[in-house]
Design a protein around this motif. Structure first.
Motif, PDB file in Angstrom:
ATOM      1  N   TYR A 197       0.979  -1.195  -0.043  1.00  0.00           N
ATOM      2  CA  TYR A 197      -0.092  -0.099   0.026  1.00  0.00           C
ATOM      3  C   TYR A 197       0.969   1.302  -0.021  1.00  0.00           C
ATOM      4  CZ  TYR A 197      -3.767   3.226  -0.014  1.00  0.00           C
ATOM      5  OH  TYR A 197      -4.661   4.038  -0.244  1.00  0.00           O
ATOM      6  N   ASP A 198       2.081   1.137   0.597  1.00  0.00           N
ATOM      7  CA  ASP A 198       2.875   2.369   0.508  1.00  0.00           C
ATOM      8  C   ASP A 198       3.193   2.516  -0.850  1.00  0.00           C
ATOM      9  OD1 ASP A 198       4.736   4.498   1.327  1.00  0.00           O
ATOM     10  OD2 ASP A 198       6.066   3.196   2.043  1.00  0.00           O
ATOM     11  N   ILE A 199       3.414   1.476  -1.691  1.00  0.00           N
ATOM     12  CA  ILE A 199       3.851   1.926  -3.262  1.00  0.00           C
ATOM     13  C   ILE A 199       2.447   2.448  -3.672  1.00  0.00           C
ATOM     14  CG2 ILE A 199       4.166   0.565  -5.323  1.00  0.00           C
ATOM     15  CD1 ILE A 199       5.294  -1.816  -3.608  1.00  0.00           C
ATOM     16  N   MET A 200       1.415   1.775  -3.460  1.00  0.00           N
ATOM     17  CA  MET A 200       0.109   2.293  -4.399  1.00  0.00           C
ATOM     18  C   MET A 200       0.056   3.801  -3.961  1.00  0.00           C
ATOM     19  SD  MET A 200      -2.329   1.296  -6.185  1.00  0.00           S
ATOM     20  CE  MET A 200      -3.769   1.282  -6.639  1.00  0.00           C
ATOM     21  N   SER A 201       0.118   4.105  -2.528  1.00  0.00           N
ATOM     22  CA  SER A 201      -0.011   5.304  -2.227  1.00  0.00           C
ATOM     23  C   SER A 201       0.860   6.335  -2.983  1.00  0.00           C
ATOM     24  CB  SER A 201      -0.041   5.531  -0.533  1.00  0.00           C
ATOM     25  OG  SER A 201      -0.329   6.715  -0.131  1.00  0.00           O
ATOM     26  N   HIS A 202       2.274   6.111  -2.923  1.00  0.00           N
ATOM     27  CA  HIS A 202       3.368   6.892  -3.683  1.00  0.00           C
ATOM     28  C   HIS A 202       2.738   7.316  -5.038  1.00  0.00           C
ATOM     29  CE1 HIS A 202       6.615   5.280  -0.803  1.00  0.00           C
ATOM     30  NE2 HIS A 202       5.892   6.187  -0.491  1.00  0.00           N
ATOM     31  N   ILE A 203       2.281   6.111  -5.689  1.00  0.00           N
ATOM     32  CA  ILE A 203       1.757   6.322  -7.138  1.00  0.00           C
ATOM     33  C   ILE A 203       0.643   7.324  -7.165  1.00  0.00           C
ATOM     34  CG2 ILE A 203       0.884   5.344  -9.327  1.00  0.00           C
ATOM     35  CD1 ILE A 203       2.294   2.621  -8.385  1.00  0.00           C
ATOM     36  N   MET A 204      -0.495   7.112  -6.232  1.00  0.00           N
ATOM     37  CA  MET A 204      -1.694   7.831  -6.206  1.00  0.00           C
ATOM     38  C   MET A 204      -1.402   9.249  -5.844  1.00  0.00           C
ATOM     39  SD  MET A 204      -4.545   5.325  -5.039  1.00  0.00           S
ATOM     40  CE  MET A 204      -3.942   5.116  -3.428  1.00  0.00           C
ATOM     41  N   GLU A 205      -0.546   9.676  -5.053  1.00  0.00           N
ATOM     42  CA  GLU A 205       0.064  10.960  -4.431  1.00  0.00           C
ATOM     43  C   GLU A 205       0.258  11.780  -5.790  1.00  0.00           C
ATOM     44  OE1 GLU A 205      -0.995  12.153  -1.701  1.00  0.00           O
ATOM     45  OE2 GLU A 205       0.375  10.953   0.004  1.00  0.00           O
ATOM     46  N   PHE A 208      -3.204  11.707  -8.584  1.00  0.00           N
ATOM     47  CA  PHE A 208      -4.389  12.702  -8.377  1.00  0.00           C
ATOM     48  C   PHE A 208      -3.865  14.088  -8.006  1.00  0.00           C
ATOM     49  CE2 PHE A 208      -6.071   8.465  -6.831  1.00  0.00           C
ATOM     50  CZ  PHE A 208      -7.150   8.553  -7.854  1.00  0.00           C
ATOM     51  N   SER A 209      -3.196  14.449  -9.080  1.00  0.00           N
ATOM     52  CA  SER A 209      -2.877  15.885  -9.015  1.00  0.00           C
ATOM     53  C   SER A 209      -2.545  16.452 -10.633  1.00  0.00           C
ATOM     54  CB  SER A 209      -1.734  16.373  -8.285  1.00  0.00           C
ATOM     55  OG  SER A 209      -0.657  15.524  -8.862  1.00  0.00           O
ATOM     56  N   GLY A 210      -3.041  17.506 -10.912  1.00  0.00           N
ATOM     57  CA  GLY A 210      -2.710  18.227 -12.175  1.00  0.00           C
ATOM     58  C   GLY A 210      -4.113  17.732 -13.105  1.00  0.00           C
ATOM     59  N   ARG A 264       2.464  18.131 -10.930  1.00  0.00           N
ATOM     60  CA  ARG A 264       1.998  18.710  -9.642  1.00  0.00           C
ATOM     61  C   ARG A 264       1.914  17.189  -8.588  1.00  0.00           C
ATOM     62  NH1 ARG A 264      -3.507  21.602 -10.449  1.00  0.00           N
ATOM     63  NH2 ARG A 264      -3.593  21.429  -8.091  1.00  0.00           N
ATOM     64  N   GLN A 265       1.917  17.489  -7.453  1.00  0.00           N
ATOM     65  CA  GLN A 265       1.749  16.212  -6.677  1.00  0.00           C
ATOM     66  C   GLN A 265       1.086  16.757  -5.485  1.00  0.00           C
ATOM     67  OE1 GLN A 265       5.739  14.418  -5.883  1.00  0.00           O
ATOM     68  NE2 GLN A 265       6.544  16.106  -7.228  1.00  0.00           N
ATOM     69  N   ASP A 266       0.349  15.829  -4.837  1.00  0.00           N
ATOM     70  CA  ASP A 266      -0.531  15.951  -3.663  1.00  0.00           C
ATOM     71  C   ASP A 266       0.155  16.003  -2.455  1.00  0.00           C
ATOM     72  OD1 ASP A 266      -2.468  16.107  -1.750  1.00  0.00           O
ATOM     73  OD2 ASP A 266      -3.929  14.924  -3.090  1.00  0.00           O
ATOM     74  N   TRP A 267       0.514  14.599  -1.697  1.00  0.00           N
ATOM     75  CA  TRP A 267       0.825  14.218  -0.729  1.00  0.00           C
ATOM     76  C   TRP A 267       0.340  14.445   0.622  1.00  0.00           C
ATOM     77  CZ3 TRP A 267       4.214  10.589  -1.724  1.00  0.00           C
ATOM     78  CH2 TRP A 267       4.857  10.695  -2.909  1.00  0.00           C
ATOM     79  N   MET A 268      -0.877  14.810   0.641  1.00  0.00           N
ATOM     80  CA  MET A 268      -1.814  14.926   1.729  1.00  0.00           C
ATOM     81  C   MET A 268      -1.966  13.565   2.476  1.00  0.00           C
ATOM     82  SD  MET A 268      -1.891  17.935   2.643  1.00  0.00           S
ATOM     83  CE  MET A 268      -2.889  17.258   4.096  1.00  0.00           C
ATOM     84  N   VAL A 269      -2.169  12.401   1.910  1.00  0.00           N
ATOM     85  CA  VAL A 269      -2.222  11.180   2.458  1.00  0.00           C
ATOM     86  C   VAL A 269      -1.142  11.007   3.309  1.00  0.00           C
ATOM     87  CG1 VAL A 269      -2.367   8.675   2.106  1.00  0.00           C
ATOM     88  CG2 VAL A 269      -4.031  10.043   1.056  1.00  0.00           C
ATOM     89  N   GLY A 370      -0.287  20.985  -3.462  1.00  0.00           N
ATOM     90  CA  GLY A 370      -0.407  20.175  -4.984  1.00  0.00           C
ATOM     91  C   GLY A 370      -1.694  19.550  -5.400  1.00  0.00           C
ATOM     92  N   GLY A 371      -2.432  19.506  -4.231  1.00  0.00           N
ATOM     93  CA  GLY A 371      -3.759  18.330  -4.694  1.00  0.00           C
ATOM     94  C   GLY A 371      -4.832  19.314  -5.095  1.00  0.00           C
ATOM     95  N   TYR A 372      -5.844  18.539  -5.337  1.00  0.00           N
ATOM     96  CA  TYR A 372      -7.060  19.046  -6.007  1.00  0.00           C
ATOM     97  C   TYR A 372      -7.888  20.038  -5.001  1.00  0.00           C
ATOM     98  CZ  TYR A 372      -6.582  15.911  -9.935  1.00  0.00           C
ATOM     99  OH  TYR A 372      -6.077  15.149 -11.110  1.00  0.00           O
ATOM    100  N   LYS A 373      -7.438  19.880  -3.778  1.00  0.00           N
ATOM    101  CA  LYS A 373      -8.265  20.614  -2.807  1.00  0.00           C
ATOM    102  C   LYS A 373      -7.118  20.865  -1.568  1.00  0.00           C
ATOM    103  CE  LYS A 373     -12.157  20.821   0.574  1.00  0.00           C
ATOM    104  NZ  LYS A 373     -12.566  22.343   0.244  1.00  0.00           N
TER     105      LYS A 373
END
Length: 388
Positions: A197-205, A208-210, A264-269, A370-373
């Motif tokens: 899940y750490d891998i999945m989260s890195h990809i999603m962070e 889910f931006s831009g 752009r990148q999110d990283w709020m998770v 960097g995220g959508y919100k």
């Protein structure tokens, strides 16, 4: 693609069942004093320790052992490692273990010869590195963080209850990393799925931006599909070499700066998950899992086109007869089903989070732009409450 960027990755990777044999030629590039960094001793049980020691002795190295690195490395432990490196005048830091061991080695590499405190200078206040760090090499035994091929280091200050990630420049990247998928076979399933899940989260962070048409997003979709497929196989058959090798390779490429370029990148998770970890000392991947679905459902409307695309191209959700919102929600339902299926923790209470701790966890959460919100503290509290 957005902006202007430079891409460089100085880490040399050796991958495969015979990868450890390449450690010998790397050792010849460094001085004789090696600080051997590892965790709780599992490498002594599975034979990896003896194999590494043998290669170090064959190369004529003086071995300075630095054991006991914990899953969430603490500032106190890093200060000890820095003192050891200085006193022993080490020439190479060799981390044998998972991402936390690599993170620790990088923190020691920048702190060993710093005139100021490693936590206050490089993590709390994010000062620029002005001196040459000690070289780091990694022998990986657990996957997820991607720390074997990036400049990231995450430290926990137990006194301040802060967990901070610092991404250093390429001088701090490991000089080399040994990746043998078979070394991950002895990792408990709980830790393996947390790493997935750490891998999945890195990809999603990064995904889910831009809103631009970015090459990275197409690559990320393929990586997520590969991870979903391989993780299911690995849970059913933990000794499946093909699945574990794919997971190991995905972990490295999910966070070696490649996917981030032109994005752009999110990283709020990660910001919320790390703050949970500072209060609970829970496994990192699980702290990400408990906040991901509440967070993504919270920002769904703000990033609707990308969440719709995620559903279509990662989960193959059929679009016919559905609105964009229905498709997007179905994609998150599929994400939840996969998370449940591989055994991830989905409720923060199971990690030790309580109603009373939420305010402090929110206070310790860095807010990224960097995220959508862009979240407020009140938003973070709402998400954390939903995660319970």
């Amino acid at each position: 693609m957005l902006g202007n960027f430079t891409y460089q990755n100085p880490t040399t990777l050796y991958f495969g069942e015979d990868a450890l044999t390449d450690l010998r030629k790397e050792l010849d590039k460094y001085g004789e004093r090696v600080q051997l960094i590892y965790g709780g001793g599992s490498i002594k049980q599975n034979g990896i320790y003896d194999a590494v020691i043998s290669l170090l002795q064959e190369a004529g190295k003086v071995i300075i052992e630095d054991a006991g690195v914990m899953p969430n490395p603490t500032v106190e432990k890093v200060r000890e490692g820095c003192r050891l490196a200085r006193e022993e005048k080490v020439d190479l830091l060799l981390a044998v273990g998972g991402g936390s061991t690599c993170d620790y080695a990088k923190a020691v590499s920048v702190g060993a010869h710093s005139e100021t405190d490693v936590w206050d200078t490089y993590f709390k206040h994010m000062r620029r590195l002005k001196h040459m760090p000690l070289p780091v090499g990694c022998v990986l035994t657990m996957v997820g963080t991607g720390s074997e091929m990036n400049g990231g280091s995450v430290l926990t200050n137990t006194e301040e209850k802060r967990k901070i990630a610092r991404v250093f420049d390429t001088r701090v990247f490991p000089k080399f990393a040994i990746l043998n998928p078979a070394f991950t076979f002895s990792v408990p399933v709980y830790q393996m799925v947390a790493g997935c899940y750490d891998i999945m989260s890195h990809i999603m962070e990064q995904y889910f931006s831009g809103t631009d048409d970015n090459v990275t997003d197409y690559i990320a979709e393929g990586m997520m599909r590969s991870l979903i497929h391989s993780s299911r196989i690995a849970v059913a058959d933990p000794l499946n070499y093909e699945a574990r090798s794919n997971i190991m390779w995905l972990a490295t490429w999910a966070l070696n700066t490649f996917l981030a370029k032109g994005k752009r990148q999110d990283w709020m998770v990660h910001m919320m998950g790390q703050s949970i970890g500072a209060y609970t000392n829970a496994t990192h991947g699980m702290t990400l899992a408990v906040v991901s679905l509440p967070y993504y459902r919270y920002i769904l409307q703000a990033g609707l086109p990308k969440f719709e695309r995620f559903a279509k191209y990662v989960w193959q959700v059929p679009a016919e007869g559905k609105t964009a919102l229905e498709i997007a929600n179905k994609g998150l339902d599929c994400l939840q089903e996969w998370m449940e299926g591989i055994g991830l923790v989905l409720h923060a209470r199971e990690l030790g989070v309580t109603e009373d701790s939420i305010e402090n966890i929110a206070e310790g959460t860095f807010i990224m732009q960097g995220g959508y919100k862009v979240l407020t503290k009140e938003d973070i509290i709402a998400i954390l409450k939903e995660s319970l």
